[in-house]
Design an enzyme around this catalytic site. Structure first.
Site, PDB file in Angstrom:
ATOM      1  N   LYS A  10       0.843  -1.193   0.000  1.00 23.94           N
ATOM      2  CA  LYS A  10       0.000   0.000   0.000  1.00 23.94           C
ATOM      3  C   LYS A  10       0.886   1.254   0.000  1.00 23.94           C
ATOM      4  O   LYS A  10       2.100   1.149   0.257  1.00 23.94           O
ATOM      5  CB  LYS A  10      -0.910  -0.046   1.240  1.00 23.94           C
ATOM      6  CG  LYS A  10      -1.951  -1.183   1.191  1.00 23.94           C
ATOM      7  CD  LYS A  10      -2.719  -1.275   2.511  1.00 23.94           C
ATOM      8  CE  LYS A  10      -3.859  -2.278   2.452  1.00 23.94           C
ATOM      9  NZ  LYS A  10      -4.529  -2.438   3.777  1.00 23.94           N
ATOM     10  N   TYR A  50     -12.010  -3.184  -3.611  1.00 23.69           N
ATOM     11  CA  TYR A  50     -12.767  -3.275  -2.363  1.00 23.69           C
ATOM     12  C   TYR A  50     -14.254  -3.202  -2.703  1.00 23.69           C
ATOM     13  O   TYR A  50     -14.938  -2.249  -2.343  1.00 23.69           O
ATOM     14  CB  TYR A  50     -12.354  -2.154  -1.402  1.00 23.69           C
ATOM     15  CG  TYR A  50     -10.985  -2.383  -0.794  1.00 23.69           C
ATOM     16  CD1 TYR A  50     -10.776  -3.441   0.093  1.00 23.69           C
ATOM     17  CD2 TYR A  50      -9.904  -1.570  -1.091  1.00 23.69           C
ATOM     18  CE1 TYR A  50      -9.515  -3.675   0.666  1.00 23.69           C
ATOM     19  CE2 TYR A  50      -8.647  -1.796  -0.527  1.00 23.69           C
ATOM     20  CZ  TYR A  50      -8.465  -2.841   0.346  1.00 23.69           C
ATOM     21  OH  TYR A  50      -7.236  -3.069   0.908  1.00 23.69           O
ATOM     22  N   ARG A 114      -0.702 -14.705   4.506  1.00 26.46           N
ATOM     23  CA  ARG A 114      -1.410 -14.041   5.617  1.00 26.46           C
ATOM     24  C   ARG A 114      -0.631 -14.239   6.921  1.00 26.46           C
ATOM     25  O   ARG A 114      -0.567 -13.344   7.756  1.00 26.46           O
ATOM     26  CB  ARG A 114      -2.851 -14.561   5.751  1.00 26.46           C
ATOM     27  CG  ARG A 114      -3.748 -14.128   4.581  1.00 26.46           C
ATOM     28  CD  ARG A 114      -5.226 -14.129   4.931  1.00 26.46           C
ATOM     29  NE  ARG A 114      -5.599 -13.038   5.821  1.00 26.46           N
ATOM     30  CZ  ARG A 114      -5.954 -11.816   5.412  1.00 26.46           C
ATOM     31  NH1 ARG A 114      -5.996 -11.497   4.141  1.00 26.46           N
ATOM     32  NH2 ARG A 114      -6.288 -10.888   6.291  1.00 26.46           N
ATOM     33  N   THR A 120      -4.812  -7.796  10.692  1.00 30.77           N
ATOM     34  CA  THR A 120      -5.158  -6.452  10.213  1.00 30.77           C
ATOM     35  C   THR A 120      -4.595  -5.293  11.041  1.00 30.77           C
ATOM     36  O   THR A 120      -4.102  -4.321  10.484  1.00 30.77           O
ATOM     37  CB  THR A 120      -6.710  -6.334  10.157  1.00 30.77           C
ATOM     38  OG1 THR A 120      -7.221  -7.478   9.465  1.00 30.77           O
ATOM     39  CG2 THR A 120      -7.143  -5.068   9.453  1.00 30.77           C
ATOM     40  N   ARG A 131       3.427  -6.646   9.376  1.00 32.95           N
ATOM     41  CA  ARG A 131       2.587  -5.601   9.971  1.00 32.95           C
ATOM     42  C   ARG A 131       2.974  -5.308  11.416  1.00 32.95           C
ATOM     43  O   ARG A 131       2.946  -4.169  11.867  1.00 32.95           O
ATOM     44  CB  ARG A 131       1.110  -6.015   9.879  1.00 32.95           C
ATOM     45  CG  ARG A 131       0.535  -5.840   8.468  1.00 32.95           C
ATOM     46  CD  ARG A 131      -0.841  -6.455   8.348  1.00 32.95           C
ATOM     47  NE  ARG A 131      -1.562  -6.010   7.157  1.00 32.95           N
ATOM     48  CZ  ARG A 131      -2.747  -6.454   6.797  1.00 32.95           C
ATOM     49  NH1 ARG A 131      -3.369  -7.370   7.534  1.00 32.95           N
ATOM     50  NH2 ARG A 131      -3.333  -6.003   5.706  1.00 32.95           N
ATOM     51  N   ASN A 151      -1.615  -0.400   7.342  1.00 29.42           N
ATOM     52  CA  ASN A 151      -0.958  -1.666   7.700  1.00 29.42           C
ATOM     53  C   ASN A 151      -0.086  -2.197   6.560  1.00 29.42           C
ATOM     54  O   ASN A 151       0.171  -3.394   6.457  1.00 29.42           O
ATOM     55  CB  ASN A 151      -1.997  -2.689   8.168  1.00 29.42           C
ATOM     56  CG  ASN A 151      -3.135  -2.830   7.176  1.00 29.42           C
ATOM     57  OD1 ASN A 151      -3.041  -2.352   6.047  1.00 29.42           O
ATOM     58  ND2 ASN A 151      -4.197  -3.485   7.590  1.00 29.42           N
ATOM     59  N   HIS A 154      -1.706  -5.273   1.429  1.00 27.34           N
ATOM     60  CA  HIS A 154      -2.953  -6.017   1.256  1.00 27.34           C
ATOM     61  C   HIS A 154      -2.605  -7.435   0.822  1.00 27.34           C
ATOM     62  O   HIS A 154      -1.661  -7.631   0.062  1.00 27.34           O
ATOM     63  CB  HIS A 154      -3.824  -5.380   0.159  1.00 27.34           C
ATOM     64  CG  HIS A 154      -4.881  -6.315  -0.355  1.00 27.34           C
ATOM     65  ND1 HIS A 154      -6.105  -6.453   0.257  1.00 27.34           N
ATOM     66  CD2 HIS A 154      -4.882  -7.205  -1.386  1.00 27.34           C
ATOM     67  CE1 HIS A 154      -6.809  -7.375  -0.386  1.00 27.34           C
ATOM     68  NE2 HIS A 154      -6.080  -7.849  -1.391  1.00 27.34           N
ATOM     69  N   GLU A 165      -9.099 -11.273  -7.517  1.00 27.92           N
ATOM     70  CA  GLU A 165      -8.257 -10.081  -7.385  1.00 27.92           C
ATOM     71  C   GLU A 165      -7.102 -10.092  -8.395  1.00 27.92           C
ATOM     72  O   GLU A 165      -6.758  -9.055  -8.955  1.00 27.92           O
ATOM     73  CB  GLU A 165      -7.708  -9.996  -5.951  1.00 27.92           C
ATOM     74  CG  GLU A 165      -8.780  -9.678  -4.925  1.00 27.92           C
ATOM     75  CD  GLU A 165      -8.263  -9.562  -3.498  1.00 27.92           C
ATOM     76  OE1 GLU A 165      -9.006  -9.094  -2.630  1.00 27.92           O
ATOM     77  OE2 GLU A 165      -7.097  -9.952  -3.233  1.00 27.92           O
TER      78      GLU A 165
HETATM   79  P1  ADP Z   1      -6.965  -7.420   5.911  1.00 29.41           P
HETATM   80  O1  ADP Z   1      -6.244  -6.350   5.098  1.00 29.41           O
HETATM   81  O2  ADP Z   1      -6.147  -7.873   7.090  1.00 29.41           O
HETATM   82  O3  ADP Z   1      -7.481  -8.562   5.067  1.00 29.41           O
HETATM   83  P2  ADP Z   1      -9.742  -6.496   6.084  1.00 29.41           P
HETATM   84  O4  ADP Z   1     -10.004  -7.161   4.778  1.00 29.41           O
HETATM   85  O5  ADP Z   1     -10.635  -6.828   7.226  1.00 29.41           O
HETATM   86  O6  ADP Z   1      -8.229  -6.690   6.567  1.00 29.41           O
HETATM   87  O7  ADP Z   1      -9.820  -4.906   5.893  1.00 29.41           O
HETATM   88  C1  ADP Z   1      -9.236  -4.309   4.756  1.00 29.41           C
HETATM   89  C2  ADP Z   1      -8.447  -3.099   5.174  1.00 29.41           C
HETATM   90  O8  ADP Z   1      -9.330  -2.129   5.726  1.00 29.41           O
HETATM   91  C3  ADP Z   1      -7.401  -3.324   6.261  1.00 29.41           C
HETATM   92  O9  ADP Z   1      -6.184  -3.825   5.762  1.00 29.41           O
HETATM   93  C4  ADP Z   1      -7.257  -1.922   6.832  1.00 29.41           C
HETATM   94  O10 ADP Z   1      -6.394  -1.103   6.039  1.00 29.41           O
HETATM   95  C5  ADP Z   1      -8.674  -1.361   6.707  1.00 29.41           C
HETATM   96  N1  ADP Z   1      -9.475  -1.508   7.934  1.00 29.41           N
HETATM   97  C6  ADP Z   1     -10.054  -2.646   8.397  1.00 29.41           C
HETATM   98  N2  ADP Z   1     -10.717  -2.409   9.534  1.00 29.41           N
HETATM   99  C7  ADP Z   1     -10.572  -1.080   9.799  1.00 29.41           C
HETATM  100  C8  ADP Z   1     -11.032  -0.207  10.837  1.00 29.41           C
HETATM  101  N3  ADP Z   1     -11.799  -0.643  11.846  1.00 29.41           N
HETATM  102  N4  ADP Z   1     -10.679   1.099  10.795  1.00 29.41           N
HETATM  103  C9  ADP Z   1      -9.934   1.562   9.770  1.00 29.41           C
HETATM  104  N5  ADP Z   1      -9.455   0.785   8.775  1.00 29.41           N
HETATM  105  C10 ADP Z   1      -9.767  -0.515   8.772  1.00 29.41           C
HETATM  106 MG    MG Z   2      -8.964  -8.430   3.583  1.00 32.42          MG
END
Ligand code: ADP
Ligand code: MG
Length: 188
Positions: A10, A50, A114, A120, A131, A151, A154, A165
């Site tokens: 990112k 997304y 992962r 996350t 992360r 973080n 992705h 994707e």
């Molecule tokens: P991951 O990237 O670990 O698969 P998710 O798919 O649940 O996580 O969420 C996508 C992205 O959305 C996360 O990587 C993070 O950047 C953002 N995100 C998720 N939850 C939150 C939150 N509560 N507040 C702000 N950003 C969030």
């Molecule tokens: Mg995700």
């Protein structure tokens, strides 16, 4: 089982010059880099990546709700509403600068990626993960600044999502096929 996953460094990962370390951490575990490109995503690409998928919106919203409750914060929005808000933050985040999109292939690539990149919320991620090692960002800090959690990276959630994707970010001819010099040692 050999599978493939999409990894995206990112904008915060690119700005902090962590791309090399992220690639190395996955290559060191035996995963093979088979496609890569640097892009400044359009809002359309970020929005499709997304996608407003009901399960994802609720999952993200439920995770956020659980974290608010853990901190004793009262939650008025539904998980879906929180999910929609976070999705807009993510589109803003993805369109704020360059990203590096990559496809990795290998044994249990989705799962192993992962594990190595971590969960996350960096605050909670184990320091042995990308992360957890390179960030301390948290949901509440992100909330205060009305932005997505930074973080760094992705990665796809499961095999089916990974294939969807990968097809969104790469044309078939942009994905290569070659043998790593240590494949026979790892896989036979
Ligand atoms: P991951 O990237 O670990 O698969 P998710 O798919 O649940 O996580 O969420 C996508 C992205 O959305 C996360 O990587 C993070 O950047 C953002 N995100 C998720 N939850 C939150 C939150 N509560 N507040 C702000 N950003 C969030
Ligand atoms: Mg995700």
């Amino acid at each position: 089982m050999i599978d493939r996953t999409l990894v995206i460094v990112k904008p915060d990962g690119v700005y902090r010059s962590l791309t090399g370390r992220i690639v190395t951490s996955l290559e060191d575990a035996g995963l093979k880099l088979i496609a890569t490109k640097m892009v400044s995503p359009s809002a359309e690409l970020a929005g499709t990546h997304y996608a407003a998928d009901e399960k994802w919106l609720n999952d993200v919203g439920n995770k956020a709700t659980a974290s608010y409750k853990e901190k004793g914060v009262e939650v008025k929005e539904s998980p879906r509403e929180i999910g929609m808000r976070i999705r807009q933050f993510l589109v803003d985040y993805f369109t704020s600068g360059p990203v590096v999109a990559m496809v990795f292939e290998g044994n249990e690539a989705v799962f192993v990626t992962r594990k190595i990149l971590g969960p996350t919320e960096p605050r909670k991620a184990d320091p042995s993960t990308i992360r957890g090692r390179y960030s301390s960002d948290s949901y509440d800090l992100a909330d205060k600044s009305k932005r997505a959690v930074k973080n760094l990276v992705h990665m796809s959630e499961d095999r089916e999502i990974a294939e969807r994707e990968i097809a969104l970010w790469f044309k078939k001819e942009e994905i290569t096929s070659y043998k790593r010099s240590d494949e026979d040692i790892m896989y036979s």
